[in-house]
Design an enzyme around this catalytic site. Structure first.
Site, PDB file in Angstrom:
ATOM      1  N   ARG A  82       0.793  -1.335  -0.153  1.00 34.14           N
ATOM      2  CA  ARG A  82       0.071   0.003   0.091  1.00 34.14           C
ATOM      3  C   ARG A  82       1.094   1.288   0.010  1.00 34.14           C
ATOM      4  O   ARG A  82       1.824   1.327   0.777  1.00 34.14           O
ATOM      5  CB  ARG A  82      -0.844   0.067   1.267  1.00 34.14           C
ATOM      6  CG  ARG A  82      -1.827  -1.174   1.140  1.00 34.14           C
ATOM      7  CD  ARG A  82      -2.810  -1.099   2.171  1.00 34.14           C
ATOM      8  NE  ARG A  82      -2.135  -1.324   3.640  1.00 34.14           N
ATOM      9  CZ  ARG A  82      -2.819  -1.534   4.872  1.00 34.14           C
ATOM     10  NH1 ARG A  82      -3.824  -1.304   4.965  1.00 34.14           N
ATOM     11  NH2 ARG A  82      -2.136  -1.906   5.766  1.00 34.14           N
ATOM     12  N   ASP A 103       0.975   5.712   0.073  1.00 35.13           N
ATOM     13  CA  ASP A 103       0.553   7.060   0.776  1.00 35.13           C
ATOM     14  C   ASP A 103       0.106   7.760  -0.288  1.00 35.13           C
ATOM     15  O   ASP A 103       0.200   7.844  -1.483  1.00 35.13           O
ATOM     16  CB  ASP A 103       1.345   7.510   1.443  1.00 35.13           C
ATOM     17  CG  ASP A 103       2.251   6.770   2.758  1.00 35.13           C
ATOM     18  OD1 ASP A 103       1.420   5.741   2.930  1.00 35.13           O
ATOM     19  OD2 ASP A 103       3.265   7.089   3.272  1.00 35.13           O
ATOM     20  N   ARG A 153      10.189   7.615   3.392  1.00 34.66           N
ATOM     21  CA  ARG A 153      10.277   9.021   3.517  1.00 34.66           C
ATOM     22  C   ARG A 153      11.004   9.760   4.736  1.00 34.66           C
ATOM     23  O   ARG A 153      11.499  10.642   4.532  1.00 34.66           O
ATOM     24  CB  ARG A 153       8.623   9.656   3.339  1.00 34.66           C
ATOM     25  CG  ARG A 153       8.030   9.474   1.962  1.00 34.66           C
ATOM     26  CD  ARG A 153       6.699   9.574   1.920  1.00 34.66           C
ATOM     27  NE  ARG A 153       6.279  10.914   2.577  1.00 34.66           N
ATOM     28  CZ  ARG A 153       5.178  11.382   2.816  1.00 34.66           C
ATOM     29  NH1 ARG A 153       3.995  10.650   2.731  1.00 34.66           N
ATOM     30  NH2 ARG A 153       4.791  12.614   3.225  1.00 34.66           N
ATOM     31  N   TYR A 190      11.792   0.827  -3.598  1.00 39.81           N
ATOM     32  CA  TYR A 190      10.966   1.893  -3.676  1.00 39.81           C
ATOM     33  C   TYR A 190      12.408   2.549  -4.304  1.00 39.81           C
ATOM     34  O   TYR A 190      13.630   2.525  -4.148  1.00 39.81           O
ATOM     35  CB  TYR A 190      10.771   2.504  -2.693  1.00 39.81           C
ATOM     36  CG  TYR A 190       9.198   2.148  -2.088  1.00 39.81           C
ATOM     37  CD1 TYR A 190       8.208   2.894  -2.514  1.00 39.81           C
ATOM     38  CD2 TYR A 190       9.097   0.987  -1.333  1.00 39.81           C
ATOM     39  CE1 TYR A 190       6.864   2.305  -1.981  1.00 39.81           C
ATOM     40  CE2 TYR A 190       7.944   0.613  -0.953  1.00 39.81           C
ATOM     41  CZ  TYR A 190       6.790   1.435  -1.064  1.00 39.81           C
ATOM     42  OH  TYR A 190       5.576   0.740  -0.698  1.00 39.81           O
TER      43      TYR A 190
END
Length: 275
Positions: A57, A59, A204, A117
């Site tokens: 999932r 954001d 992040r 990522y």
């Protein structure tokens, strides 16, 4: 629907997260979600309600070039029909790149052993206009080599509490980081991370620690100190969502899946002969 009357399918998805309020559909927070858009499109093509499960999932504002989903259906359709039908029913900002039948024991989330990522920073004095909602802009010079050196403290299995958002619902904060590579290509600084799984805002928050190190405001050792503190308050900011892309997921038991890890598309140009 029973196991005897349904078939499982797997698909590769890409999307621009700036257009959506995140992957997961929300009951109490209005706004379009990627999951909701996919389920609506699938239900239209299948002619019955369809639920989807994703590999990871994302954001609000986070993008994906290689998200993977699975869904179960009683509908009988060819791969081409699923592909064309879904893309005809999806809103701008989401595309299905491939669809194929899946084994009954395939699970988009639980069959995965690693996710990857990439975080893209446009490191220049002038803010970008064309890519304002698809990359992160940082005006001050960054030392990518120092950022890379600092990030090596994160390799291996650790308690990542310091990089975990307060609203994280994971059962525990331990994750195994396979690699964190930071490198520069011209005016771009790229942070490439791979782990077995990630906590809420983990990537992040890692970038939020590496940025002041790259700018020279913090020493290289600060990343290791933040990790050891197991205290989110000792870390840096949460970096903006727009620079983050879900680019790969690993399924060792299903090597036939046509997952490409070379995205997003502009990264192919950055990595090629044009630079």
């Amino acid at each position: 629907m029973t196991a005897e009357t349904t078939n499982r399918w797997v698909a590769g998805i890409e999307y621009n997260g700036a257009r959506f309020k995140g992957w997961q559909k929300q009951k109490h927070h209005p706004g379009p979600s990627i999951q909701e858009a996919l389920e609506k499109a699938l239900s239209n093509v299948a002619n019955h309600p369809v639920d989807v499960v994703c590999a990871g999932r994302t954001d609000a504002g986070v993008h994906a070039s290689a998200q993977v989903i699975h869904f179960d259906t009683t509908a009988t359709r060819e791969e081409r029909s699923w592909l064309l039908g879904l893309n005809s029913n999806l809103p701008d900002g989401i595309s299905v790149n491939w669809v194929q039948p899946a084994e009954r024991d395939f699970h988009a989330r639980f069959s995965a052993v690693a996710r990857r990522y990439r975080y893209f920073i446009r490191n220049q004095m002038i803010r970008p206009g064309l890519m304002h909602d698809t990359v992160t802009w940082h005006r001050f010079p960054l030392d990518a080599e120092k950022m890379h050196e600092a990030a090596q403290a994160l390799i291996g299995e650790h308690d990542f509490t310091s990089f975990r958002a307060k609203d994280c619902q994971a059962n525990h904060p331990r994750r195994t980081m396979h690699h964190v590579n930071v490198f520069r290509q011209g005016d771009w600084v790229v942070v490439d991370v791979r782990a077995n799984a990630f906590l809420y805002h983990m990537v992040r928050n890692i970038v939020g620690v590496l940025l002041p190190i790259g700018q020279g405001k913090k020493p290289v050792e600060w990343c290791r100190e933040v990790l050891a503190s197991q205290d989110r308050k000792k870390a840096g900011i949460t970096a903006p969502a727009f620079g983050l892309y879900f680019v790969d997921v690993t399924y060792p038991d299903f090597p036939e899946l046509p997952i490409r890890d070379d995205g997003p598309p502009f990264f192919q140009f950055m990595s090629g002969a044009l630079l």
